[in-house]
Design a protein around this motif. Structure first.
Motif, PDB file in Angstrom:
ATOM      1  N   ALA A  31       0.962  -1.184  -0.087  1.00 43.61           N
ATOM      2  CA  ALA A  31       0.073  -0.070  -0.067  1.00 43.61           C
ATOM      3  C   ALA A  31       0.868   1.119   0.065  1.00 43.61           C
ATOM      4  CB  ALA A  31      -1.047  -0.067   1.134  1.00 43.61           C
ATOM      5  N   LEU A  32       2.044   1.310   0.901  1.00 44.20           N
ATOM      6  CA  LEU A  32       2.756   2.354   0.840  1.00 44.20           C
ATOM      7  C   LEU A  32       3.507   2.734  -0.563  1.00 44.20           C
ATOM      8  CD1 LEU A  32       4.385   2.248   4.299  1.00 44.20           C
ATOM      9  CD2 LEU A  32       2.701   3.822   3.598  1.00 44.20           C
ATOM     10  N   GLY A  33       4.001   1.650  -1.096  1.00 44.57           N
ATOM     11  CA  GLY A  33       4.707   1.565  -2.145  1.00 44.57           C
ATOM     12  C   GLY A  33       3.565   1.932  -3.419  1.00 44.57           C
ATOM     13  N   GLY A  34       2.552   1.539  -3.462  1.00 44.73           N
ATOM     14  CA  GLY A  34       1.565   2.070  -4.394  1.00 44.73           C
ATOM     15  C   GLY A  34       1.007   3.482  -4.197  1.00 44.73           C
ATOM     16  N   LEU A  35       1.031   3.886  -3.053  1.00 45.37           N
ATOM     17  CA  LEU A  35       0.845   5.303  -2.882  1.00 45.37           C
ATOM     18  C   LEU A  35       1.723   6.276  -3.221  1.00 45.37           C
ATOM     19  CD1 LEU A  35      -1.135   7.407  -1.531  1.00 45.37           C
ATOM     20  CD2 LEU A  35       0.213   7.112   0.563  1.00 45.37           C
ATOM     21  N   ALA A  36       3.077   5.833  -2.957  1.00 45.39           N
ATOM     22  CA  ALA A  36       4.174   6.670  -3.496  1.00 45.39           C
ATOM     23  C   ALA A  36       4.435   6.622  -4.927  1.00 45.39           C
ATOM     24  CB  ALA A  36       5.558   5.962  -2.886  1.00 45.39           C
ATOM     25  N   GLY A  37       4.135   5.547  -5.443  1.00 41.32           N
ATOM     26  CA  GLY A  37       3.971   5.304  -6.999  1.00 41.32           C
ATOM     27  C   GLY A  37       2.883   6.135  -7.550  1.00 41.32           C
ATOM     28  N   ALA A  38       1.828   6.116  -6.996  1.00 39.78           N
ATOM     29  CA  ALA A  38       0.763   7.070  -7.832  1.00 39.78           C
ATOM     30  C   ALA A  38       0.965   8.523  -7.421  1.00 39.78           C
ATOM     31  CB  ALA A  38      -0.565   6.498  -6.951  1.00 39.78           C
ATOM     32  N   VAL A  39       1.777   8.978  -6.383  1.00 32.98           N
ATOM     33  CA  VAL A  39       2.062  10.438  -6.270  1.00 32.98           C
ATOM     34  C   VAL A  39       2.846  10.679  -7.444  1.00 32.98           C
ATOM     35  CG1 VAL A  39       3.100  11.954  -4.917  1.00 32.98           C
ATOM     36  CG2 VAL A  39       1.179  10.714  -3.702  1.00 32.98           C
ATOM     37  N   VAL A  40       3.781  10.005  -7.862  1.00 39.79           N
ATOM     38  CA  VAL A  40       4.746  10.204  -8.614  1.00 39.79           C
ATOM     39  C   VAL A  40       4.619  10.167 -10.142  1.00 39.79           C
ATOM     40  CG1 VAL A  40       7.293   9.816  -9.363  1.00 39.79           C
ATOM     41  CG2 VAL A  40       6.583   9.958  -6.947  1.00 39.79           C
ATOM     42  N   PHE A  41       3.993   8.766 -10.524  1.00 43.24           N
ATOM     43  CA  PHE A  41       3.863   8.437 -11.722  1.00 43.24           C
ATOM     44  C   PHE A  41       2.493   8.197 -12.267  1.00 43.24           C
ATOM     45  CE2 PHE A  41       8.235   7.079 -11.236  1.00 43.24           C
ATOM     46  CZ  PHE A  41       8.767   7.665 -12.112  1.00 43.24           C
ATOM     47  N   GLY A  42       1.430   8.387 -11.316  1.00 42.86           N
ATOM     48  CA  GLY A  42      -0.037   8.392 -11.489  1.00 42.86           C
ATOM     49  C   GLY A  42      -0.357   6.552 -11.337  1.00 42.86           C
TER      50      GLY A  42
END
Length: 80
Positions: A31-42
């Motif tokens: 979940a943390l990885g997905g959130l960070a990825g979503a913030v940076v690359f959508g």
């Protein structure tokens, strides 16, 4: 904007649904990885970050000292 929100929700569901039965810390790492990825690359970053967080999250947490990790090699060295 609605399309982005829909894609994000579907991607998060696809990532987190199969992981619900696995260890709790892996779900948190994903979940943390997905959130960070979503913030940076959508949406693409959401999926990629979730996968990377799930697979490498525990190892990354050990490396940065966020979690205690016991290696067998260290235990053998200290017993002698």
């Amino acid at each position: 904007m609605k399309t982005f929100a829909r894609v994000a929700v579907v991607a998060a569901g696809v990532i987190l649904a199969p992981m619900a039965a696995s260890a709790g810390e892996r779900v948190t790492d994903a979940a943390l990885g997905g959130l960070a990825g979503a913030v940076v690359f959508g949406p693409v970053g959401l999926v990629a970050g979730g996968v990377i967080g799930y697979t490498a999250g525990p190892r990354i947490a050990c490396k940065i000292g966020a979690k205690r990790c016991y290696r067998r090699s260290h235990a053998r060295r200290y017993r002698r």
